[in-house]
Motif scaffolding. Structure first.
Motif, short mmCIF file in Angstrom:
data_model
loop_
_atom_site.label_atom_id
_atom_site.label_comp_id
_atom_site.label_asym_id
_atom_site.label_seq_id
_atom_site.Cartn_x
_atom_site.Cartn_y
_atom_site.Cartn_z
N ASP A 257 0.84 -1.20 0.00
CA ASP A 257 0.00 0.00 0.00
C ASP A 257 0.87 1.26 0.00
O ASP A 257 0.57 2.24 -0.69
CB ASP A 257 -0.92 0.02 1.22
CG ASP A 257 -2.04 -1.01 1.12
OD1 ASP A 257 -2.30 -1.48 0.00
OD2 ASP A 257 -2.66 -1.32 2.16
N ALA A 258 1.96 1.22 0.79
CA ALA A 258 2.87 2.37 0.84
C ALA A 258 3.55 2.58 -0.52
O ALA A 258 3.73 3.72 -0.97
CB ALA A 258 3.92 2.17 1.93
N LEU A 259 3.90 1.49 -1.19
CA LEU A 259 4.49 1.59 -2.53
C LEU A 259 3.50 2.19 -3.52
O LEU A 259 3.87 2.96 -4.42
CB LEU A 259 4.96 0.22 -3.01
CG LEU A 259 6.19 -0.35 -2.30
CD1 LEU A 259 6.42 -1.81 -2.70
CD2 LEU A 259 7.44 0.48 -2.63
N THR A 260 2.23 1.85 -3.34
CA THR A 260 1.18 2.41 -4.20
C THR A 260 1.10 3.92 -4.04
O THR A 260 0.95 4.67 -5.02
CB THR A 260 -0.18 1.78 -3.88
OG1 THR A 260 -0.11 0.37 -4.12
CG2 THR A 260 -1.29 2.38 -4.72
N SER A 266 4.94 9.56 -11.16
CA SER A 266 5.18 8.70 -12.33
C SER A 266 6.63 8.27 -12.45
O SER A 266 6.93 7.11 -12.80
CB SER A 266 4.73 9.42 -13.61
OG SER A 266 5.40 10.66 -13.76
N ALA A 267 7.55 9.19 -12.17
CA ALA A 267 8.98 8.83 -12.27
C ALA A 267 9.33 7.78 -11.21
O ALA A 267 10.07 6.82 -11.48
CB ALA A 267 9.84 10.08 -12.08
N LEU A 268 8.79 7.95 -10.03
CA LEU A 268 9.06 7.01 -8.95
C LEU A 268 8.36 5.67 -9.21
O LEU A 268 8.88 4.61 -8.83
CB LEU A 268 8.59 7.60 -7.62
CG LEU A 268 9.04 6.90 -6.35
CD1 LEU A 268 10.54 6.71 -6.32
CD2 LEU A 268 8.59 7.70 -5.13
N ALA A 269 7.21 5.72 -9.89
CA ALA A 269 6.49 4.49 -10.22
C ALA A 269 7.37 3.57 -11.06
O ALA A 269 7.41 2.35 -10.85
CB ALA A 269 5.20 4.82 -10.96
N GLU A 270 8.08 4.13 -12.02
CA GLU A 270 8.96 3.32 -12.86
C GLU A 270 10.11 2.72 -12.05
O GLU A 270 10.50 1.57 -12.26
CB GLU A 270 9.51 4.17 -14.01
CG GLU A 270 8.48 4.53 -15.07
CD GLU A 270 7.87 3.30 -15.73
OE1 GLU A 270 8.65 2.44 -16.18
OE2 GLU A 270 6.64 3.20 -15.78
N ILE A 300 0.84 -0.41 -9.40
CA ILE A 300 1.96 0.43 -9.85
C ILE A 300 1.70 0.79 -11.32
O ILE A 300 1.75 -0.09 -12.20
CB ILE A 300 3.31 -0.30 -9.71
CG1 ILE A 300 3.49 -0.84 -8.29
CG2 ILE A 300 4.45 0.64 -10.08
CD1 ILE A 300 3.47 0.21 -7.20
N PRO A 301 1.44 2.04 -11.60
CA PRO A 301 1.16 2.42 -12.99
C PRO A 301 2.43 2.44 -13.85
O PRO A 301 3.54 2.40 -13.33
CB PRO A 301 0.59 3.84 -12.84
CG PRO A 301 1.23 4.38 -11.60
CD PRO A 301 1.38 3.19 -10.68
N GLY A 302 2.22 2.48 -15.17
CA GLY A 302 3.37 2.62 -16.05
C GLY A 302 3.63 1.38 -16.90
O GLY A 302 3.14 0.28 -16.62
#
Length: 334
Positions: A257-260, A266-270, A300-302
């Protein structure tokens, strides 16, 4: 030398000298023709010995034993005196701390003082219920000494009471932050962990900085508590520890959940997706860990996460493949 002169020279009152005489501690060697006590040089030396031993905290009975018992063991008595002195200092220190806490609140009258004393006693009670009620007491009705709340929070073992104490501390603003920071330096890992959990409830930059420092704590649970708090605040430094928690299955749902939350950037999502995929590529990873990592990719988007899920839908591990396929369908349907 007569009693008055002895009193003047020794600083011991004539009344106390008579008391020593009645106890048999110092009996004057002689008497004058008029019946007055007359002290010899040896008597006066004994008086000074008595006063020296009394200055160490010995009772008159112990003084008598020390001077008259040939089998008396000074080392044992000194050890006992050391312990008694420590206990007395601890008691006086506790009293001083209590008085300072009461004074810091600034009571308006004795009724306020009594309410604060009752609150402090309840915070230190052996009853879980009393401690919890004290923590939940309205700060408007009963002014809460911040120092006492911090001490209670750092030592509380009951999870419900601990939660109430953290809530009470958060209501005081950042007044207890400096004291909680001291808790981070405790040699006890449990105390450091409680300090992190309390700091996590204080939403300011100084608290965030302290949590970031705790990411390097030598104790794993302390680091993980700090990472969960930092993840909720969007601090990228928490990512490695959060991924580690997913792999090891320790509070993995909270870590995911924290990672979400962090992946909203967006940069961190990658970066997060790349780290999760790297862990999945580890050939020694257990199946259960790979399933948790796959599930963590869900929110996690992307493109990195999407491509990884597509590949994992053909994974040799059927459980991983089914999980990835299901997640990929949900993502495509959105």
């Amino acid at each position: 030398m007569l009693i008055g002169e002895v009193a003047r020279r020794s600083g011991v009152s004539a009344r106390m000298l008579r008391h020593y005489d009645s106890l048999g501690l110092v009996r004057p060697t002689g008497r004058t023709e008029a019946g007055y006590r007359e002290y010899s040089r040896e008597d006066i030396r004994r008086i000074f010995h008595i006063e020296s031993l009394r200055s160490l905290g010995l009772s008159l009975r112990e003084v008598g034993q020390a001077l008259d018992n040939p089998e008396f063991a000074p080392s044992e008595l000194v050890d006992d005196l050391v312990e008694r002195t420590r206990e007395r200092i601890a008691g006086e220190t506790e009293l001083l701390a209590r008085l300072r806490r009461i004074g810091a609140v600034g009571p308006a009258d004795w009724e306020d003082v009594l309410r604060i004393v009752a609150l402090l006693q309840a915070l230190g009670s052996e009853s879980v219920g009393q401690r919890q009620r004290a923590a939940l007491s309205s700060v408007e009705d009963v002014p809460v000494p911040v120092e006492a709340l911090v001490e209670a929070a750092l030592n509380e073992t009951d999870p419900n009471v601990a939660g109430a104490l953290r809530w009470a501390l958060a209501r005081t603003g950042d007044g207890g932050l400096a004291l909680l920071a001291e808790g981070l330096g405790s040699p006890a890992a449990e105390v450091r962990k409680r300090a992190v959990e309390s700091i996590a409830r204080i939403p300011n930059g100084a608290a965030t900085a302290l949590l970031q420092e705790s990411l390097t704590d030598p104790d794993v649970p302390v680091r993980r508590s700090a990472a969960l708090a930092l993840g909720a605040r969007g601090v990228a430094d928490a990512v490695p520890t959060l991924v580690e928690m997913v792999v090891e299955g320790t509070n993995d749902v909270d870590a995911a959940d924290a990672l979400t939350v962090l992946a909203r950037d967006s940069a961190l999502a990658e970066q997060i997706a790349t780290r999760l995929v790297a862990c999945l590529a580890d050939g020694t990873m257990e199946s259960s860990a790979r399933r948790r990592l796959t599930q963590a990719l869900a929110e996690i988007p992307g493109n990195t996460a999407s491509h990884a899920l597509a590949d994992l839908s053909h994974d040799d591990d059927r459980a991983v493949a089914l999980t990835a396929t299901y997640i990929a369908k949900l993502r495509n349907a959105q």
